[in-house]
Scaffold this active site. Sequence first.
Site, PDB file in Angstrom:
ATOM      1  CD  GLU A  53       6.093   9.768  -1.491  1.00  0.00           C
ATOM      2  OE1 GLU A  53       5.716   9.126  -2.493  1.00  0.00           O
ATOM      3  OE2 GLU A  53       5.873   9.393  -0.325  1.00  0.00           O
ATOM      4  CD  GLU A  63       3.197  12.141   2.773  1.00  0.00           C
ATOM      5  OE1 GLU A  63       2.792  11.002   2.416  1.00  0.00           O
ATOM      6  OE2 GLU A  63       3.321  13.094   1.976  1.00  0.00           O
TER       7      GLU A  63
END
Length: 488
Positions: A121, A269
Amino acid sequence: MHWMFGTMRLGFLLVIFASLSNAIDPFVGINIATNDSSLPSPELVVGILRTYHITHVRLFDTNARLLNALSDTGVEVMIGVTNDEVSEIGKSPSFAASWINTHVAAFKPATNITAIAVGSEFLSAVPNAAATVLVAAMENLYSALVASNLNDQVKVSTPLSMDMIPKPFPPSTATFNASLNSTIHGILDFLKSSDSFYMLNAFPYDTYVQSNGVFPIQYALFEPLPVAKQIVDPNTLFHYESMLDAMVDATYYSIFAYNSSVIPIIVTETGWPWSGEANESDATVSNADTFNNNLIQRVLSGSGPPSQPMILLNSYVYQLFDDCKKPNYGVFFRNGSSVYDLDLVGPTGNLSGGFCVARKGADAASLQGGLNWACGPGQANCTAIQSGQPCYLPNMVQNHASYAYNDYYQRKRRVGGTCDFGGTAVITNVNPSYGSCIYTGSSNSSAGGVSPPPSGPVGPTGSASSPHRVHKTGYMILAMVLTWWLYV
């Protein structure tokens, strides 16, 4: 005019074959945070993977001990460039080449490294630096893979969070954050040119909590909703049976908004916490169990979200053990015992797609209709559920339907058969065999994996079945048909 029409046909044919290139078996993998000094031994980690037949893992870095332990296991490994490494790799092609030599080439082919996640991220963590170095880091790593002749074996991408999409509902109007336009363009162009995939981190739990009751918890947990509460996109009229499907579709529509062709999405995820703060009443073991096991069933059903039903919803559960990034998401304690039973694939299960059984609570008439179809047009071998045979007792439609559904699924899934039967069937990874009743696909079943010639299976007459995946075995037939159509 004839040549122009032929060119249009050729373009259409190429689009179809591009979409079919993603026809692979569905899988659910798991994340492993390897930067924690208290991580169990690599031997214990690999033991858990073997016991539960976990075939795909994502590591957050390049832990050499674990990569060595994963050698010769066949497990597909996604390794990670840490956020701290991204900047140097983006600025220096030589550093990128050294990184590939040290962390990829040195372990292949014994360790089956198939993907590199560049950062975690990164756009959310360091947005100011991201625009200048993230895409450059991906390009430098890919160039190093090309130089090592590994670019066809290892994909490069970067995990992005749902924060990149400010308004994900309705999915059809979703767009990326406009302030990231140049970076998103660069990422999408790279993914297209390198034939890679979009990595999405999506946590329905977070969105559910932030919605303050707008979305029912059943929607976040992949559980059925009554008709009055079903989530429908007002523009496309697509029905979204789970929040994760809607999040993935929001990402597809955001990609489309850039006039980009379809880029497959893998959920790198997702998960649900089994404990939380005092105000997190829905962070429970029961809900975490429900979410992850329903996720597995959803992925193994073999279809994608409503806008892209032919692209699988392959996902990685977050995660094997707890870490400080998102505590209480670990499926296992560090001594190897499980927090709850994760039904990935049990020790006696079918390693290539699970078992197809009748859904609990399905009405008897629908089950009987599915049973009749499976044993008739579906060409399932239903001998074992006849009177006097090993699977006849208990003489209940639920049990007989489970056996027939599974026999059909095991024989036909490689040629497009799905586990749906008008919504009366589900995938499970728990072997339903009992006593002398051995289900097709069990390790001791003589019929497991046998597929008669394809006959274009469809769902039961009058039922709403899941979209079939087009498998590689169907390419030749499709090619013949489309080639004829092109030249007539």
